[in-house]
Design an enzyme around this catalytic site. Sequence first.
Site, short mmCIF file in Angstrom:
data_model
loop_
_atom_site.label_atom_id
_atom_site.label_comp_id
_atom_site.label_asym_id
_atom_site.label_seq_id
_atom_site.Cartn_x
_atom_site.Cartn_y
_atom_site.Cartn_z
N GLU A 1 4.73 75.60 -146.10
CA GLU A 1 5.67 75.13 -145.06
C GLU A 1 5.72 76.23 -144.03
O GLU A 1 6.24 77.32 -144.27
CB GLU A 1 7.05 74.85 -145.68
CG GLU A 1 7.90 73.95 -144.81
CD GLU A 1 8.76 74.74 -143.86
OE1 GLU A 1 8.31 74.95 -142.71
OE2 GLU A 1 9.85 75.15 -144.25
N GLY B 1 6.81 80.35 -144.56
CA GLY B 1 6.76 81.49 -143.65
C GLY B 1 5.94 81.15 -142.42
O GLY B 1 5.80 79.98 -142.05
N GLY C 1 5.02 77.31 -139.50
CA GLY C 1 5.72 77.38 -138.23
C GLY C 1 5.83 76.05 -137.51
O GLY C 1 5.29 75.02 -137.93
N TRP D 1 13.01 84.74 -145.05
CA TRP D 1 14.30 85.43 -144.85
C TRP D 1 15.32 84.61 -144.08
O TRP D 1 16.50 84.95 -144.08
CB TRP D 1 14.10 86.76 -144.13
CG TRP D 1 13.25 86.71 -142.89
CD1 TRP D 1 11.95 87.08 -142.78
CD2 TRP D 1 13.64 86.27 -141.58
NE1 TRP D 1 11.50 86.90 -141.48
CE2 TRP D 1 12.52 86.41 -140.73
CE3 TRP D 1 14.83 85.78 -141.04
CZ2 TRP D 1 12.55 86.07 -139.37
CZ3 TRP D 1 14.87 85.44 -139.69
CH2 TRP D 1 13.75 85.58 -138.88
N PRO E 1 1.95 92.43 -148.11
CA PRO E 1 0.61 92.94 -148.39
C PRO E 1 0.42 93.48 -149.81
O PRO E 1 -0.72 93.64 -150.25
CB PRO E 1 0.45 94.08 -147.36
CG PRO E 1 1.41 93.73 -146.26
CD PRO E 1 2.58 93.10 -146.96
N PHE F 1 14.06 91.15 -133.33
CA PHE F 1 14.84 91.39 -132.11
C PHE F 1 13.91 91.78 -130.95
O PHE F 1 13.98 91.20 -129.85
CB PHE F 1 15.83 92.52 -132.41
CG PHE F 1 16.62 93.01 -131.24
CD1 PHE F 1 17.76 92.36 -130.81
CD2 PHE F 1 16.24 94.18 -130.59
CE1 PHE F 1 18.50 92.84 -129.75
CE2 PHE F 1 16.98 94.67 -129.52
CZ PHE F 1 18.11 94.00 -129.09
N GLU G 1 5.77 80.26 -131.24
CA GLU G 1 7.05 80.19 -131.94
C GLU G 1 7.84 81.48 -131.70
O GLU G 1 7.46 82.55 -132.16
CB GLU G 1 6.82 79.98 -133.43
CG GLU G 1 8.08 79.69 -134.21
CD GLU G 1 7.81 79.38 -135.67
OE1 GLU G 1 8.54 78.56 -136.25
OE2 GLU G 1 6.87 79.96 -136.24
N LYS H 1 8.80 85.66 -155.27
CA LYS H 1 8.91 86.87 -154.43
C LYS H 1 9.86 86.59 -153.28
O LYS H 1 9.69 85.64 -152.53
CB LYS H 1 7.56 87.31 -153.86
CG LYS H 1 7.65 88.71 -153.22
CD LYS H 1 6.49 89.03 -152.30
CE LYS H 1 6.75 88.64 -150.87
NZ LYS H 1 7.83 89.43 -150.20
N THR H 2 10.87 87.43 -153.14
CA THR H 2 11.81 87.31 -152.04
C THR H 2 11.25 87.95 -150.77
O THR H 2 10.31 88.75 -150.83
CB THR H 2 13.14 87.99 -152.38
OG1 THR H 2 12.89 89.40 -152.62
CG2 THR H 2 13.78 87.39 -153.62
N CYS I 1 12.21 77.21 -138.32
CA CYS I 1 10.84 76.79 -138.01
C CYS I 1 10.82 75.43 -137.34
O CYS I 1 9.90 75.11 -136.59
CB CYS I 1 9.99 76.77 -139.26
SG CYS I 1 10.59 75.62 -140.49
#
Length: 541
Positions: free
Chosen positions: A308, A285, A310, A208, A266, A390, A439, A232-233, A342
């Site tokens: 690819e 991710g 963290g 994202w 999932p 957040f 991270e 897949k987005t 990342c």
Amino acid sequence: MAARWIGSSLLSRSRSASSRALAYSLFRKGIDGSASGVFRRFSIAAAIEEPISPPVQVKYSQLLINGKFVDSASGKTFPTLDPRSGEVIAQVAEGDAEDVNRAVTAARKAFDEGPWPRMTAYERSRILNRFADLIEKHNDEIAALETWDNGKPFEQASQIEIPMLARLMRYYAGWADKIHGLVVPADGPHHVQVLHEPIGVAGQIIPWNFPLLMYAWKVGPALACGNTIVLKTAEQTPLSALYVSKLFLEAGLPEGVLNVISGFGPTAGAALASHMDVDKLAFTGSTSTGKIVLELAARSNLKPVTLELGGKSPMIVMDDADIDQAVELAHFALFFNQGQCCCAGSRTFVHERVYDEFIEKAKARAIKRVVGDPFIKGVEQGPQIDEEQFSKILHYIKSGVEDGATLVTGGTRAGTKGYYIQPTIFTDVQDGMKIAQEEIFGPVQSILKFKDLNEVIQRSNKTRYGLAAGVFTNNLHTANTLMRALRVGSVWINCFDVFDAAIPFGGYKMSGQGREKGIDSLKNYLQIKAVVTPLNNPAWL
């Protein structure tokens, strides 16, 4: 990236500018200007103003399967949210295992029976270039959609990221008709060919934080090599990939070649990773999710996987550095894209002789950072992606205080609406602290002190990650030592986040497997086949 796009040495000139070292100076526009009633510097912000209306509408919110936008098999939808307010932008079709199966079936048919892998490489190249033309034509609309769904500054999206999407597609268009094999000599009367063939159906899962750039990093090489795709987005940012995929159809991409599923990890993600008819998988991710993806791929048909993941990248400031420049570069390396990179320079190692001066200037720069509605010109930092991220960032900030680091500035939310966080700096950070090990993926800079070169090498490498590193020094010998000693996939010397289409990107250790971009990315989507034929009475061997 995970990820990541902008160069830090030249100013972005136009929407059609190439990816050569685009500049962080773009984001400094207006930081000293007043914006009363619109946005304020984080240190005095009482609230984030009401979000302005984006200059774009959502046109595509269904799944793209076999060249058509369709509802999910279950009929389910999920909301995608505006991170400036937490309000719903649109209801998006929620794909699951059945939808992934439909998409894979379409991609398999398009590969086995369709024209794409049988099309001349030149014609594939022309379609990729036509797609790039359409991206440039719709630049601002795409950028506005990306900003609305993601929260990144519109200037960043429109002047850098969307032009980069077009640039990457042109790069891979250039490769399409240059993928060839070899004729190799044998120890005997045999004609030996080495063929490079498309691998088949590629499953791709994008993150994202840079939705369209990661789309380009994966879709570009896969299509150039003649493969078909099920992508897949991320559930947080599904809109822009659906929009630009419609432009791909307009450019002449045959139906079934590119299929896009919006949904959750999932369900849709797991179904794609474990599908027996997917020949290749690429994922960007978190490291924890990457492990799951790799396991699912292995347990199904042992499909090859590119990961690819963290990072916890060191940003090393030597005592011979120009401190003003080093402060600005380290600020950019961490805070760019709301810290959601990342490869962010999230461990700022500063030599003890310049440590105090660096801290004072870094604090002053962070206080000047403009936080506000990302659609407003001059805003450097928009909201974090969602409430989960957040809250996670605020938890890390709390842990830094509890572990004994010194909170120099920031440390809490900015305003009362949306997912804005003040640019935050910790000093007196020790290697064992959570904020120095894990991270954070947010606007939290951790500054650590070091004494000498050998020490900083050892401490920089003492992490499970190995994605990237930054080095700031005027000593050529120091730079040469560090570039070889640091166990990372990218080392930026006196610059940071310079991404050209031809530069490979990926990590050591738990930062991933394989490389994206450049010639190395093509290897991810090709099979190698040796063909041996006897020679009778050969004129030569």
